[in-house]
Write an enzyme that holds these catalytic residues in place. Structure first.
Site, mmCIF file in Angstrom:
data_model
loop_
_atom_site.group_PDB
_atom_site.id
_atom_site.type_symbol
_atom_site.label_atom_id
_atom_site.label_comp_id
_atom_site.label_asym_id
_atom_site.label_seq_id
_atom_site.Cartn_x
_atom_site.Cartn_y
_atom_site.Cartn_z
ATOM 1 N N LYS A 172 12.781 -76.102 11.013
ATOM 2 C CA LYS A 172 11.454 -75.890 10.424
ATOM 3 C C LYS A 172 11.084 -74.421 10.576
ATOM 4 O O LYS A 172 11.133 -73.860 11.671
ATOM 5 C CB LYS A 172 10.417 -76.788 11.086
ATOM 6 C CG LYS A 172 9.049 -76.671 10.422
ATOM 7 C CD LYS A 172 8.125 -77.783 10.853
ATOM 8 C CE LYS A 172 6.773 -77.674 10.142
ATOM 9 N NZ LYS A 172 6.905 -77.762 8.680
ATOM 10 N N HIS A 213 8.852 -80.435 16.075
ATOM 11 C CA HIS A 213 9.646 -80.592 14.864
ATOM 12 C C HIS A 213 11.088 -80.162 15.105
ATOM 13 O O HIS A 213 11.404 -79.556 16.136
ATOM 14 C CB HIS A 213 9.058 -79.764 13.711
ATOM 15 C CG HIS A 213 7.864 -80.389 13.067
ATOM 16 N ND1 HIS A 213 6.594 -80.222 13.551
ATOM 17 C CD2 HIS A 213 7.752 -81.195 11.984
ATOM 18 C CE1 HIS A 213 5.736 -80.888 12.792
ATOM 19 N NE2 HIS A 213 6.412 -81.492 11.833
#
Length: 234
Positions: A135, A131
């Site tokens: 995040k 990600h």
């Protein structure tokens, strides 16, 4: 619909654009700087905030009789309390670790593959998720949902870990790379081959569209639901 956005980061902005394109109105935007607000004139709320505020956001909605859809991960130690409150207040709530239609199909594929691989002791299952660097939680909520889907259908695995796996653990490797919306890959490895399934998000639009679709579906209902209900996945 008149929508409240609880969390107005990149996902909130993506949801806003899709909602407007589908004929809805954004009547409330809440971010970290927002102090006082009410849910007057709101038909449904969409929560993509942060783990430390998600529980309060969701319970505020339920207590104000506002259907709420949440895609915030990292707060699930309070999930059972939200379910109990929703049932008590006869509210409406959907939580999803991922609202993408493609990912929800991937959840089903992952569970089915685990059933097929169950008992084949020559294979070991592991996972990688990638990600963007902003995040906050690791592993991702989607990775945890995938791991749960394996554990329910693959007898030799009982839990997941980020490092130093025991034989009964699924090892999840979590990577954070600039501007990666989300990639999840499952590996079944043996001495002779590797079987791999993967889902790669190209942008945030799939997550945002799924959240809006879930909101459209939820309005007028009571109860606690998932994306399987929204997508009519049996």
């Amino acid at each position: 619909m008149r929508i409240a956005l609880l969390g107005y980061g990149r996902m909130g902005k993506a949801i806003e654009q899709i909602a407007i394109n589908r004929g809805h109105e954004i009547v409330l935007k809440v971010d970290r700087k927002t102090k006082d607000y009410t849910f007057s004139n709101v038909d449904v709320a969409i929560d993509f905030s942060i783990p430390t505020t998600a529980y309060q956001n969701i319970t505020d909605c339920i207590n104000n009789n506002i259907p709420v859809v949440s895609g915030t991960t990292g707060w699930l130690e309070d999930y059972d309390k939200v379910v109990a409150l929703c049932n008590e207040k006869k509210g409406a709530f959907i939580y999803g670790s991922n609202f993408s239609i493609g990912v929800n199909i991937f959840f089903e594929l992952n569970a089915y593959l685990a059933k097929l691989m169950n008992g084949l002791s020559s294979y070991n299952v592991s996972m990688e998720e990638i990600h963007h660097t902003k995040k906050l939680d690791a592993p991702s909520g989607t990775a945890i949902s995938l791991a749960d889907g394996i554990i329910k259908n693959y007898d030799s695995k009982k839990s997941w870990v980020l490092e130093s796996p025991a034989e009964e653990d699924i090892e999840i490797t979590a990577k954070r790379i600039e501007d990666v919306p989300g990639t999840h890959t499952i590996f079944y490895k043996s001495e002779v081959d590797t079987l791999t399934i993967s889902h790669e998000a190209h942008n945030r639009q799939g997550f945002a569209l799924g959240a809006v679709l879930a909101s459209e579906w939820l309005v007028g209902k009571t109860g606690v639901y998932t994306m399987k209900d929204v997508l009519n996945i049996k």
